[in-house]
Scaffold this motif. Sequence first.
Motif, PDB file in Angstrom:
ATOM      1  N   CYS A 126       0.827  -1.218   0.000  1.00 31.97           N
ATOM      2  CA  CYS A 126       0.000   0.000   0.000  1.00 31.97           C
ATOM      3  C   CYS A 126       0.855   1.260   0.000  1.00 31.97           C
ATOM      4  O   CYS A 126       0.468   2.277  -0.595  1.00 31.97           O
ATOM      5  CB  CYS A 126      -0.938  -0.004   1.205  1.00 31.97           C
ATOM      6  SG  CYS A 126      -2.123  -1.376   1.179  1.00 31.97           S
ATOM      7  N   ALA A 127       2.015   1.232   0.647  1.00 30.45           N
ATOM      8  CA  ALA A 127       2.893   2.405   0.650  1.00 30.45           C
ATOM      9  C   ALA A 127       3.381   2.714  -0.757  1.00 30.45           C
ATOM     10  O   ALA A 127       3.419   3.882  -1.174  1.00 30.45           O
ATOM     11  CB  ALA A 127       4.071   2.176   1.592  1.00 30.45           C
TER      12      ALA A 127
ATOM     13  N   TRP B 172      -0.595  10.403   2.783  1.00 30.38           N
ATOM     14  CA  TRP B 172       0.076   9.874   3.961  1.00 30.38           C
ATOM     15  C   TRP B 172       0.276   8.367   3.797  1.00 30.38           C
ATOM     16  O   TRP B 172      -0.679   7.606   3.707  1.00 30.38           O
ATOM     17  CB  TRP B 172      -0.758  10.155   5.207  1.00 30.38           C
ATOM     18  CG  TRP B 172      -1.116  11.597   5.349  1.00 30.38           C
ATOM     19  CD1 TRP B 172      -2.200  12.234   4.816  1.00 30.38           C
ATOM     20  CD2 TRP B 172      -0.374  12.607   6.044  1.00 30.38           C
ATOM     21  NE1 TRP B 172      -2.201  13.567   5.132  1.00 30.38           N
ATOM     22  CE2 TRP B 172      -1.083  13.831   5.891  1.00 30.38           C
ATOM     23  CE3 TRP B 172       0.807  12.600   6.778  1.00 30.38           C
ATOM     24  CZ2 TRP B 172      -0.647  15.018   6.444  1.00 30.38           C
ATOM     25  CZ3 TRP B 172       1.245  13.791   7.344  1.00 30.38           C
ATOM     26  CH2 TRP B 172       0.530  14.980   7.173  1.00 30.38           C
ATOM     27  N   THR B 173       1.542   7.939   3.748  1.00 20.74           N
ATOM     28  CA  THR B 173       1.823   6.511   3.637  1.00 20.74           C
ATOM     29  C   THR B 173       1.814   5.882   5.029  1.00 20.74           C
ATOM     30  O   THR B 173       2.218   6.516   6.008  1.00 20.74           O
ATOM     31  CB  THR B 173       3.180   6.261   2.959  1.00 20.74           C
ATOM     32  OG1 THR B 173       4.194   6.962   3.684  1.00 20.74           O
ATOM     33  CG2 THR B 173       3.165   6.752   1.533  1.00 20.74           C
ATOM     34  N   PRO B 174       1.356   4.629   5.154  1.00 19.85           N
ATOM     35  CA  PRO B 174       1.300   3.980   6.472  1.00 19.85           C
ATOM     36  C   PRO B 174       2.693   3.779   7.048  1.00 19.85           C
ATOM     37  O   PRO B 174       3.650   3.484   6.321  1.00 19.85           O
ATOM     38  CB  PRO B 174       0.608   2.639   6.175  1.00 19.85           C
ATOM     39  CG  PRO B 174       0.773   2.430   4.707  1.00 19.85           C
ATOM     40  CD  PRO B 174       0.839   3.773   4.082  1.00 19.85           C
TER      41      PRO B 174
ATOM     42  N   LEU C  76       1.960  -2.568   5.117  1.00 15.04           N
ATOM     43  CA  LEU C  76       0.533  -2.829   4.925  1.00 15.04           C
ATOM     44  C   LEU C  76       0.320  -3.323   3.498  1.00 15.04           C
ATOM     45  O   LEU C  76       0.736  -2.671   2.544  1.00 15.04           O
ATOM     46  CB  LEU C  76      -0.267  -1.540   5.165  1.00 15.04           C
ATOM     47  CG  LEU C  76      -1.784  -1.626   5.078  1.00 15.04           C
ATOM     48  CD1 LEU C  76      -2.333  -2.603   6.104  1.00 15.04           C
ATOM     49  CD2 LEU C  76      -2.415  -0.238   5.274  1.00 15.04           C
TER      50      LEU C  76
ATOM     51  N   ARG D 178      -5.260   8.784   2.839  1.00 13.49           N
ATOM     52  CA  ARG D 178      -4.688   7.940   3.891  1.00 13.49           C
ATOM     53  C   ARG D 178      -5.081   6.491   3.666  1.00 13.49           C
ATOM     54  O   ARG D 178      -6.063   6.210   2.974  1.00 13.49           O
ATOM     55  CB  ARG D 178      -5.169   8.383   5.282  1.00 13.49           C
ATOM     56  CG  ARG D 178      -4.608   9.725   5.741  1.00 13.49           C
ATOM     57  CD  ARG D 178      -5.180  10.126   7.089  1.00 13.49           C
ATOM     58  NE  ARG D 178      -4.512  11.277   7.659  1.00 13.49           N
ATOM     59  CZ  ARG D 178      -4.791  12.537   7.335  1.00 13.49           C
ATOM     60  NH1 ARG D 178      -5.733  12.784   6.441  1.00 13.49           N
ATOM     61  NH2 ARG D 178      -4.131  13.537   7.899  1.00 13.49           N
ATOM     62  N   ALA D 179      -4.332   5.579   4.285  1.00 13.92           N
ATOM     63  CA  ALA D 179      -4.667   4.157   4.246  1.00 13.92           C
ATOM     64  C   ALA D 179      -4.459   3.579   5.641  1.00 13.92           C
ATOM     65  O   ALA D 179      -3.473   3.910   6.319  1.00 13.92           O
ATOM     66  CB  ALA D 179      -3.799   3.411   3.233  1.00 13.92           C
ATOM     67  N   ARG D 180      -5.368   2.727   6.064  1.00 10.19           N
ATOM     68  CA  ARG D 180      -5.235   2.091   7.376  1.00 10.19           C
ATOM     69  C   ARG D 180      -5.839   0.699   7.314  1.00 10.19           C
ATOM     70  O   ARG D 180      -6.763   0.430   6.526  1.00 10.19           O
ATOM     71  CB  ARG D 180      -5.958   2.904   8.463  1.00 10.19           C
ATOM     72  CG  ARG D 180      -7.447   3.050   8.223  1.00 10.19           C
ATOM     73  CD  ARG D 180      -8.128   3.899   9.289  1.00 10.19           C
ATOM     74  NE  ARG D 180      -9.534   4.127   8.965  1.00 10.19           N
ATOM     75  CZ  ARG D 180     -10.518   3.289   9.282  1.00 10.19           C
ATOM     76  NH1 ARG D 180     -10.239   2.168   9.944  1.00 10.19           N
ATOM     77  NH2 ARG D 180     -11.769   3.557   8.957  1.00 10.19           N
TER      78      ARG D 180
ATOM     79  N   THR E 236      -8.137  -2.177   8.912  1.00  8.58           N
ATOM     80  CA  THR E 236      -9.308  -2.210   9.780  1.00  8.58           C
ATOM     81  C   THR E 236      -9.904  -3.608   9.760  1.00  8.58           C
ATOM     82  O   THR E 236      -9.786  -4.320   8.767  1.00  8.58           O
ATOM     83  CB  THR E 236     -10.365  -1.172   9.328  1.00  8.58           C
ATOM     84  OG1 THR E 236     -11.445  -1.153  10.255  1.00  8.58           O
ATOM     85  CG2 THR E 236     -10.892  -1.489   7.939  1.00  8.58           C
TER      86      THR E 236
ATOM     87  N   VAL F 115      -8.159  -3.085   4.049  1.00 15.78           N
ATOM     88  CA  VAL F 115      -7.455  -1.806   4.023  1.00 15.78           C
ATOM     89  C   VAL F 115      -8.471  -0.753   3.601  1.00 15.78           C
ATOM     90  O   VAL F 115      -9.152  -0.916   2.582  1.00 15.78           O
ATOM     91  CB  VAL F 115      -6.264  -1.816   3.051  1.00 15.78           C
ATOM     92  CG1 VAL F 115      -5.609  -0.432   3.012  1.00 15.78           C
ATOM     93  CG2 VAL F 115      -5.246  -2.860   3.459  1.00 15.78           C
TER      94      VAL F 115
END
Length: 263
Positions: free
Chosen positions: A101-102, A125-127, A131, A164-166, A168, A186
């Motif tokens: 993901c980055a 914003w990269t994690p 990820l 953004r990525a997170r 969950t 993600v």
Amino acid sequence: MTRIPPASRSKVTLPPAVRGLDAERLAALHRMSGAIVHDLNNLFGVILGANERLAAELGEGGDQQKHALIGLEAAERGAALLRRLLSLAQDEARELDPIDCADVLQTLRRLARQAIAPGVRVSVWTPAAPLHCAGDRVGLEMALLNLCLNAGQATSDGGSVSVRARATRLTAGEARGLGLAPGGYVAFSVQDTGKGMSAETLARATDPLFTTRPAGTGLGLSSVLDFATAAEGALLLQAREGEGATATLFVPLAQAETAAQAA
């Protein structure tokens, strides 16, 4: 807030005579589209070769070389999309590898910054931690770029677009609300400070060919929904008129990270 379920397209049954006529037209379109894809692939080969030579001739690390490399990267993504079209036409299954993901967000930062007006601030914003999600990398990059372009077009100079990525983990209730299976995902969010959407516009935002812009095609959000459906994910749109909008794309976590979350 509008939840876009994975399968929300209606099917239309046509009379036999019309189906026969449509089959002939579809066959002709199939042949024509195959020829167009072939010719476009040749043109992308020219663009790629020219950009490679241009980047090699320009000063190392300079702005001109940087822009040439961005053009090369965009052309490479275009060529990859054409290969996807060819594989779809030939009913070839795509191999889906874990996606960093980055890396995706770093590519998105470069492409979005060139495509969005200079007066709109773009923050990606990269994690901080590794990820990975599952799916088609080029499809994911194009879906996120579509979301960024929509956000940028809705935002005036001085405004901002944030990505953004997170990771969950959706409970049964949360997943049901999105039309998904419970588990790890993600969540890629694209938030803008633009004009937002009325409730009526929000309800139709992903309809194919629906647009509120004179020069719009109405295909951006529709294509993002198609990607989400194919990836076994979902698209969530949240907006209020005059208060900006947030689009969240849910994509399944890569299997290894899903197992790590469950451990």
